[in-house]
Design a protein around this motif. Structure first.
Motif, PDB file in Angstrom:
ATOM      1  N   GLU A  56       0.840  -1.201   0.000  1.00  0.00           N
ATOM      2  CA  GLU A  56       0.000   0.000   0.000  1.00  0.00           C
ATOM      3  C   GLU A  56       0.875   1.251   0.000  1.00  0.00           C
ATOM      4  O   GLU A  56       0.603   2.215  -0.727  1.00  0.00           O
ATOM      5  CB  GLU A  56      -0.930  -0.004   1.210  1.00  0.00           C
ATOM      6  N   ASP A  57       1.933   1.246   0.813  1.00  0.00           N
ATOM      7  CA  ASP A  57       2.845   2.398   0.847  1.00  0.00           C
ATOM      8  C   ASP A  57       3.502   2.608  -0.515  1.00  0.00           C
ATOM      9  O   ASP A  57       3.705   3.752  -0.955  1.00  0.00           O
ATOM     10  CB  ASP A  57       3.922   2.194   1.920  1.00  0.00           C
ATOM     11  N   TRP A  58       3.854   1.501  -1.184  1.00  0.00           N
ATOM     12  CA  TRP A  58       4.458   1.615  -2.519  1.00  0.00           C
ATOM     13  C   TRP A  58       3.481   2.279  -3.481  1.00  0.00           C
ATOM     14  O   TRP A  58       3.845   3.175  -4.255  1.00  0.00           O
ATOM     15  CB  TRP A  58       4.844   0.230  -3.041  1.00  0.00           C
ATOM     16  N   LEU A  59       2.215   1.834  -3.455  1.00  0.00           N
ATOM     17  CA  LEU A  59       1.221   2.406  -4.356  1.00  0.00           C
ATOM     18  C   LEU A  59       1.020   3.896  -4.091  1.00  0.00           C
ATOM     19  O   LEU A  59       0.947   4.704  -5.024  1.00  0.00           O
ATOM     20  CB  LEU A  59      -0.106   1.651  -4.200  1.00  0.00           C
ATOM     21  N   VAL A  60       0.958   4.263  -2.814  1.00  0.00           N
ATOM     22  CA  VAL A  60       0.803   5.678  -2.456  1.00  0.00           C
ATOM     23  C   VAL A  60       1.989   6.487  -2.992  1.00  0.00           C
ATOM     24  O   VAL A  60       1.815   7.568  -3.580  1.00  0.00           O
ATOM     25  CB  VAL A  60       0.688   5.830  -0.923  1.00  0.00           C
ATOM     26  N   ALA A  61       3.191   5.971  -2.800  1.00  0.00           N
ATOM     27  CA  ALA A  61       4.393   6.699  -3.236  1.00  0.00           C
ATOM     28  C   ALA A  61       4.432   6.855  -4.746  1.00  0.00           C
ATOM     29  O   ALA A  61       4.788   7.931  -5.265  1.00  0.00           O
ATOM     30  CB  ALA A  61       5.644   5.966  -2.745  1.00  0.00           C
ATOM     31  N   VAL A  62       4.059   5.790  -5.487  1.00  0.00           N
ATOM     32  CA  VAL A  62       4.075   5.865  -6.947  1.00  0.00           C
ATOM     33  C   VAL A  62       3.070   6.891  -7.445  1.00  0.00           C
ATOM     34  O   VAL A  62       3.372   7.713  -8.327  1.00  0.00           O
ATOM     35  CB  VAL A  62       3.788   4.472  -7.563  1.00  0.00           C
ATOM     36  N   ILE A  63       1.842   6.857  -6.896  1.00  0.00           N
ATOM     37  CA  ILE A  63       0.825   7.832  -7.318  1.00  0.00           C
ATOM     38  C   ILE A  63       1.276   9.249  -6.980  1.00  0.00           C
ATOM     39  O   ILE A  63       1.124  10.178  -7.791  1.00  0.00           O
ATOM     40  CB  ILE A  63      -0.529   7.510  -6.655  1.00  0.00           C
ATOM     41  N   ALA A  64       1.854   9.429  -5.802  1.00  0.00           N
ATOM     42  CA  ALA A  64       2.313  10.759  -5.402  1.00  0.00           C
ATOM     43  C   ALA A  64       3.414  11.270  -6.333  1.00  0.00           C
ATOM     44  O   ALA A  64       3.398  12.429  -6.768  1.00  0.00           O
ATOM     45  CB  ALA A  64       2.811  10.727  -3.955  1.00  0.00           C
ATOM     46  N   GLN A  65       4.371  10.411  -6.663  1.00  0.00           N
ATOM     47  CA  GLN A  65       5.463  10.824  -7.549  1.00  0.00           C
ATOM     48  C   GLN A  65       4.944  11.086  -8.961  1.00  0.00           C
ATOM     49  O   GLN A  65       5.384  12.026  -9.638  1.00  0.00           O
ATOM     50  CB  GLN A  65       6.557   9.749  -7.580  1.00  0.00           C
ATOM     51  N   TYR A  66       3.994  10.268  -9.406  1.00  0.00           N
ATOM     52  CA  TYR A  66       3.406  10.465 -10.734  1.00  0.00           C
ATOM     53  C   TYR A  66       2.668  11.803 -10.795  1.00  0.00           C
ATOM     54  O   TYR A  66       2.806  12.572 -11.744  1.00  0.00           O
ATOM     55  CB  TYR A  66       2.458   9.306 -11.045  1.00  0.00           C
ATOM     56  N   ASN A  67       1.867  12.068  -9.770  1.00  0.00           N
ATOM     57  CA  ASN A  67       1.135  13.335  -9.727  1.00  0.00           C
ATOM     58  C   ASN A  67       2.090  14.525  -9.687  1.00  0.00           C
ATOM     59  O   ASN A  67       1.855  15.563 -10.309  1.00  0.00           O
ATOM     60  CB  ASN A  67       0.211  13.376  -8.511  1.00  0.00           C
ATOM     61  N   LYS A  68       3.166  14.365  -8.951  1.00  0.00           N
ATOM     62  CA  LYS A  68       4.154  15.448  -8.856  1.00  0.00           C
ATOM     63  C   LYS A  68       4.803  15.706 -10.212  1.00  0.00           C
ATOM     64  O   LYS A  68       4.987  16.854 -10.626  1.00  0.00           O
ATOM     65  CB  LYS A  68       5.217  15.085  -7.820  1.00  0.00           C
ATOM     66  N   ALA A  69       5.127  14.612 -10.914  1.00  0.00           N
ATOM     67  CA  ALA A  69       5.778  14.748 -12.216  1.00  0.00           C
ATOM     68  C   ALA A  69       4.865  15.426 -13.228  1.00  0.00           C
ATOM     69  O   ALA A  69       5.309  16.230 -14.053  1.00  0.00           O
ATOM     70  CB  ALA A  69       6.218  13.383 -12.730  1.00  0.00           C
ATOM     71  N   TYR A  70       3.579  15.109 -13.176  1.00  0.00           N
ATOM     72  CA  TYR A  70       2.640  15.652 -14.153  1.00  0.00           C
ATOM     73  C   TYR A  70       1.796  16.789 -13.582  1.00  0.00           C
ATOM     74  O   TYR A  70       0.804  17.185 -14.196  1.00  0.00           O
ATOM     75  CB  TYR A  70       1.729  14.536 -14.676  1.00  0.00           C
TER      76      TYR A  70
END
Length: 713
Positions: free
Chosen positions: A525-539
């Motif tokens: 779950e933490d991995w999924l949160v981190a990936v979505i957060a980094q993706y949102n930050k990038a875009y």
């Protein structure tokens, strides 16, 4: 050899890789007939002449810079002298270039190594080891499976039949009538018998040619009966007081069988494969397992958090012996009794075999699975090595292989079919990165294997033995790949392969869950949160991406048989990415009628019940479910007719799988719909229980959104 990378562009440095959050690695299907784009390898018969780097031992390839008298290794950059004979080969004109000058993917005959295997018989050997401490239904199913196997096996193969309980039975079917010779297993046996199997029955009498003995093998199978209480009484009367009903000396039987098929001077046979059929846990002699509730409760501790650990290293050690003897073990457990497959799985996984679990004899697809497994092409005696250029390295490797005890990242695979897939996770070397001035990342996979080739049609020759019908070919596949790099996080996300990401994640989850299931759930779950957060930050995105997140794997040892969890671990860890994606997240297709497809549904929730379509096909890889809505018109035939589009789709899916999926027809108006609703994963909480509506998955997404917002996005 298909090779798929999780990131189509490799990250330029460790910081960029960490910031994107995505696993970085590849999945390899070494014995597939073509690469991931469908292109076959360039072939040739001069594999023994292929130059190797003097520094890293990588193979020469099309990507290696070449001068008249030297060449540069594409993997390590080392300079190598070019022998005169090799220089002459590579100086040919383009029409006559050797395979390695025409393609970076080659499959070559190793002529120099054929003599090394000459001592081993080029005849495939198959042995069935059957549990007699079982039921009539179990034995009937096994007999049907072995009949299917006999039809699938190549002419000229040798077949042996062994039974086990508190004794081991060896069958000689080469005479006018089948003969069985038994030896009792001492209750305190450490894996050895008072007498060698070779002294009970010579191996040449035990292994019968299928061509001439198929009918007598069938006759022998028909004589096999379960160990009954009458047998127990008779054995006790003969002084065998230790013999008990439902005793399974499985560990001893497999141990002596592996030694029987092996040789102190090397492999007796180039290919030997054991089919082991179990109806319950081994409970007698060496390798016996305690499956009592008290023992399991004591080992598991908190059953919600900890999966059961293996009780003994006996079967792991036996797998080592099997690999050394060139023996592959396929384990078929047909039981709803807890059998402790966790302790047994190493025997099949590390020897290059497969593990199957069937909860009942009534719905078992064992005969179909046996036929599928033996009908497809496979290689044996395989060795695989993946090499990387100097900037990065292998962090972890996953799959059904036996790691070489001496050389890192060298994997032995006794038996490898065209579906078998292996995964690798990468990381940067210390203080390394890819720069514009450095060489691009290079990956080279070398796969050495043996196949049996028929020597023409000798079946009508009056005195032709089975050995004369086959010859061995030792071959080498080499695939060298150059990847692009990027310093841009958008490129990493744009060229990600979600199926490969899922594959690597599943391997990591399986490995982590062996220690603590709850911690694994939280980590994922933490991995999924981190990936979505980094993706949102990038875009510069301000939403969490909706409902497209990867669902958590669900394990609850209070509600799921631990053997089923082990079976899924073994199945998932060998699937290629597209199949694994299907098994993790099923496909749901609706139909207006058996001949008209409506749409592919993205949601796996009860919202499908509000659809106007009357029929649904749910494909969960190992299960195919055809569901009719309770409101479906009575004029629509149930089950769907054989000549309709829906049944054609089902037949095609069954044909394409490496296992036979269980097919179920469910009518919502009169059948139990639990099996169908189980796959509506968006309606489940983390412990696997169903909730009304879609609150389970919705709650999970709400929690992810909340945690993403905490990252300041």
């Amino acid at each position: 050899m298909a090779v798929r990378a999780s990131l189509g562009c490799f990250p330029s440095d460790p910081t960029l890789h960490a910031s994107c959050g995505m696993p970085w690695g590849v999945v390899v299907t070494p014995f597939s007939a073509a690469d991931e784009r469908g292109s076959p390898p360039a072939t040739g018969d001069e594999g023994h002449l292929l130059p190797r780097c003097q520094s890293c031992f990588a193979y020469f390839s099309l990507l290696c810079p070449l001068d008249r008298w030297s060449w540069t290794c594409a993997v390590c950059g080392g300079e190598n002298d070019m022998p005169a004979d090799a220089a002459a080969r590579y100086a040919r004109d383009g029409a006559h270039d050797p395979p390695e000058m025409r393609s970076a993917f080659v499959d070559l005959l190793l002529q120099g190594e054929e003599g090394e295997a000459a001592a081993a018989a080029p005849t495939p050997v198959y042995v069935a080891a059957i549990d007699l401490s079982s039921s009539e239904e179990f034995l009937e199913l096994v007999k049907s499976a072995l009949q299917a196997a006999l039809e699938a096996l190549s002419p000229g193969s040798l077949f042996g039949l062994l039974t086990f309980s508190s004794k081991i039975g060896l069958y000689d079917v080469q005479g006018p009538i089948p003969i069985v010779k038994n030896v009792f297993i001492p209750p305190d046996s450490d894996g050895a018998l008072p007498i060698d199997l070779e002294d009970i029955m010579p191996l040449c009498s035990f292994l019968a040619p299928i061509d001439s003995c198929k009918d007598r093998i069938t006759e022998a199978l028909e004589t096999i009966k379960p160990m009954s209480s009458w047998d127990v009484a008779a054995n006790a009367a003969e002084g065998q007081d230790h013999v008990l009903h439902h005793t399974r000396g499985f560990g001893v039987a497999l141990d002596v069988l592996v030694n029987y098929l092996g040789s102190e001077y090397g492999n007796a046979f180039e290919l030997a494969r054991i089919f082991a059929f179990l109806s319950g846990p081994p409970n007698y002699g060496a390798g016996q397992l305690d499956t009592s509730e008290e023992q399991n409760a004591g080992k598991a501790g908190d059953a919600d958090h900890i999966l059961l650990q293996e009780q003994t290293s006996f079967y792991k050690n036996l797998a080592t012996s099997a690999v050394q003897a060139g023996v592959c073990v396929d384990l078929f457990a047909i039981t709803n009794e807890y059998t402790d497959l966790t302790s047994l799985k190493a025997l099949s996984v590390e020897s290059g075999g497969s593990l199957f679990l069937y909860s009942s004899t009534d719905e078992s697809t064992l005969p179909q699975d046996m036929y599928k497994m033996l009908s497809r092409p496979y290689a044996f005696g395989c060795v695989m090595r993946l090499r990387t250029s100097s900037q990065f390295k292998i962090a972890d490797s996953y799959g059904h292989f036996f790691p070489d005890p001496q050389y890192m990242h060298v994997q032995h695979i006794n038996c490898c079919d065209s579906f078998a897939t292996y995964s690798y996770d990468f990381e940067f070397e210390k203080d390394s990165q890819f720069s514009r001035k450095s060489s691009p990342p290079i990956l080279q996979i070398a796969f050495k294997y043996t196949v049996l080739v028929r020597n023409g049609d000798t079946s009508d020759a009056p005195n032709s033995g089975s050995r004369s019908k086959y010859s061995l070919e030792r071959r080498l596949r080499v695939r060298t790949i150059q990847y692009n790099t990027t310093a841009n996080i958008w490129d990493l996300y744009d060229f990600v392969d979600p199926d490969v990401v899922l594959t690597i994640l599943v391997h990591q989850v399986i490995l982590s869950s062996l220690s603590d299931v709850l911690e694994t759930r939280l980590w994922l779950e933490d991995w999924l949160v981190a990936v979505i957060a980094q993706y949102n930050k990038a875009y510069k995105n301000v939403t969490s991406g909706g409902g497209t997140g990867i669902p958590l794997l669900q394990v609850n040892s209070e509600h799921i048989n631990p053997d089923y969890v082990t079976y899924l671990q073994c199945l998932f860890s060998a699937l290629e990415p597209a199949s694994l994606q299907q098994a993790i997240w099923p496909t749901l297709i609706s139909y207006c009628s058996p001949d008209v497809e409506a749409e592919v549904h993205q949601s796996l929730s009860r919202t499908v019940f509000t659809s106007e379509s009357p029929i649904f096909l749910l494909d969960a890889y190992k299960d195919l479910l055809v569901y009719y809505s309770p409101t479906a018109s009575s004029e629509i035939p149930f089950p769907p007719p054989r000549d309709c589009l829906l049944r054609s789709t089902v037949d095609r899916l069954k044909q394409e799988r490496n296992i036979t999926p269980k097919l179920m027809f469910i009518h919502g108006a009169r059948d139990d719909t639990t099996e169908f609703e189980t796959y509506l994963v968006e309606d489940q909480t983390l412990d696997g229980s169903r909730l009304p509506g879609s609150a389970g998955f919705s709650s999970f997404l709400d929690e992810v959104r909340s945690k993403v917002s905490e990252h300041g996005i």
